[in-house]
Motif scaffolding. Structure first.
Motif, PDB file in Angstrom:
ATOM      1  N   ARG A 204       5.779 -15.999  36.883  1.00  0.00           N
ATOM      2  CA  ARG A 204       6.489 -17.252  36.558  1.00  0.00           C
ATOM      3  C   ARG A 204       7.863 -17.320  37.208  1.00  0.00           C
ATOM      4  N   GLU A 205       8.598 -16.233  37.120  1.00  0.00           N
ATOM      5  CA  GLU A 205       9.952 -16.175  37.685  1.00  0.00           C
ATOM      6  C   GLU A 205      10.017 -15.093  38.759  1.00  0.00           C
ATOM      7  N   PRO A 206      10.916 -15.250  39.742  1.00  0.00           N
ATOM      8  CA  PRO A 206      11.072 -14.189  40.753  1.00  0.00           C
ATOM      9  C   PRO A 206      11.449 -12.866  40.088  1.00  0.00           C
ATOM     10  N   LEU A 207      10.884 -11.790  40.590  1.00  0.00           N
ATOM     11  CA  LEU A 207      11.195 -10.468  40.061  1.00  0.00           C
ATOM     12  C   LEU A 207      12.617 -10.056  40.422  1.00  0.00           C
ATOM     13  N   THR A 208      13.168  -9.182  39.627  1.00  0.00           N
ATOM     14  CA  THR A 208      14.421  -8.514  39.970  1.00  0.00           C
ATOM     15  C   THR A 208      14.111  -7.025  40.123  1.00  0.00           C
ATOM     16  N   ARG A 209      14.915  -6.326  40.927  1.00  0.00           N
ATOM     17  CA  ARG A 209      14.602  -4.921  41.202  1.00  0.00           C
ATOM     18  C   ARG A 209      15.199  -4.028  40.127  1.00  0.00           C
ATOM     19  N   ASP A 210      14.587  -4.090  38.930  1.00  0.00           N
ATOM     20  CA  ASP A 210      15.043  -3.238  37.831  1.00  0.00           C
ATOM     21  C   ASP A 210      13.895  -2.375  37.316  1.00  0.00           C
ATOM     22  N   PHE A 211      13.045  -1.940  38.245  1.00  0.00           N
ATOM     23  CA  PHE A 211      11.909  -1.109  37.888  1.00  0.00           C
ATOM     24  C   PHE A 211      12.390   0.268  37.441  1.00  0.00           C
TER      25      PHE A 211
END
Length: 319
Positions: A204-211
């Protein structure tokens, strides 16, 4: 929901992948997973996919606790957790894994049983023979192969008919279009597309790089590491804009594109959240829409390989 053929059954055109129940994308809990299963069934999903290695049995145990019988259920074996991680396709190991899976699932029979990865040292004809005997004994309804080449499919199918092949396929992973999807169509084999939403990239929303390092496997996946991650977000942004303009959800448009590639294709997006299921409302695409999507996201647009070298072991390559 639209129905498609899988083996000798009709199942929902979209299934549910349950790898995330085992925590591979981050922490989860049993209650959320059970609620997700309930929501999926309420949405008309009838095909559910798991594996013995998803959380080392966690996903299977949750499905077993859920206990709904009127579904089409698939599980897998063949990957041996390490270190080092390897694979086994010998009959004794397959039978051992199947009995363990059936105990966790609380069943005497599973509808579809996959070999998760092929062991090169075991002739695929021998493997197909093992799976055929399990079908004859009533332990499984049919068998499948995962991450294989078209040549492997054809050899196995000659020995004993294959019900399904499961490989990664999505807008940014198009390799199966170089022969495997066509081979499945010719042989009457269902093609089950895993990660059709790009492991969240088409969410739904763009991912952020907080894996979370060491927990979420995307943290070391080439497409999700910099500079590839930012480049992929930028490449997908025009597709997101098109979805907003047309009133489609991003997941719904991505799933519609996958479904449009063949009437024998069954995508199995994964989630551990009942809320995410609402975003899977399939967009109504016409030929012009598909052409525009493919103009924005042409084959090969993704930056980075879909797996790192450490993740490519026993994945069959072709073309």
């Amino acid at each position: 929901m639209e129905q498609r053929r899988l083996g000798d059954r009709s199942v929902s055109a979209i299934g549910l992948g349950t790898m995330s129940f085992g925590g591979i994308f981050g922490p989860t809990d049993e209650a959320a997973s059970l609620a997700c299963l309930d929501a999926a069934a309420d949405a008309g999903i009838s095909h559910f996919d798991t594996a013995d290695i998803y959380g080392m049995g966690v996903s299977e145990r949750i499905i077993g606790k859920w206990g709904l019988r009127d579904i089409h259920l698939a599980t897998k074996c063949g990957i041996v957790n390490g270190p080092p991680r390897t694979v086994r396709n010998d009959e004794a190991y397959i039978r051992q894994c199947l009995e363990a899976s059936l105990r966790r699932l609380g069943r005497e029979h599973v509808d579809l049983y996959y070999i998760h990865r092929r062991q090169p040292e075991v002739p695929v004809e021998d493997l197909a023979g093992t799976m055929g005997r399990l079908v004859e004994e009533g332990k499984i309804g049919g068998y499948g192969l995962s991450e294989v080449a078209p040549s492997t499919l054809r050899r196995a199918h000659t020995e004993h008919p294959v019900a399904a092949v499961q490989n990664e396929f999505s807008l940014w992973t198009r390799l199966p279009q170089l022969g495997l999807i066509r081979a499945c169509k010719e042989l009457g084999v269902a093609f089950v597309a895993f990660s059709p939403l790009g492991r969240g990239m088409f969410g739904r929303e763009p991912l952020t790089r907080d894996f979370r390092a060491g927990i979420d496997f995307r943290d070391s996946n080439p497409r999700f590491t910099e500079p590839n991650f930012s480049a992929n977000l930028a490449a997908i942004a025009p597709f997101r804009a098109l979805c907003a303009e047309r009133g489609w959800t991003v997941p719904g448009a991505a799933l519609a594109w996958v479904l449009a590639q063949g009437d024998h294709i069954i995508p199995i997006p994964g989630t551990r959240s009942a809320e995410h299921l609402r975003d899977w409302r399939v967009a109504d695409l016409d030929a012009a829409d598909i052409a525009e999507i493919e103009r924005l996201l042409p084959a090969g647009f993704a930056h980075g390989d879909r797996y790192g070298d450490h993740q490519m072991g026993f994945v069959e390559r072709y073309c």
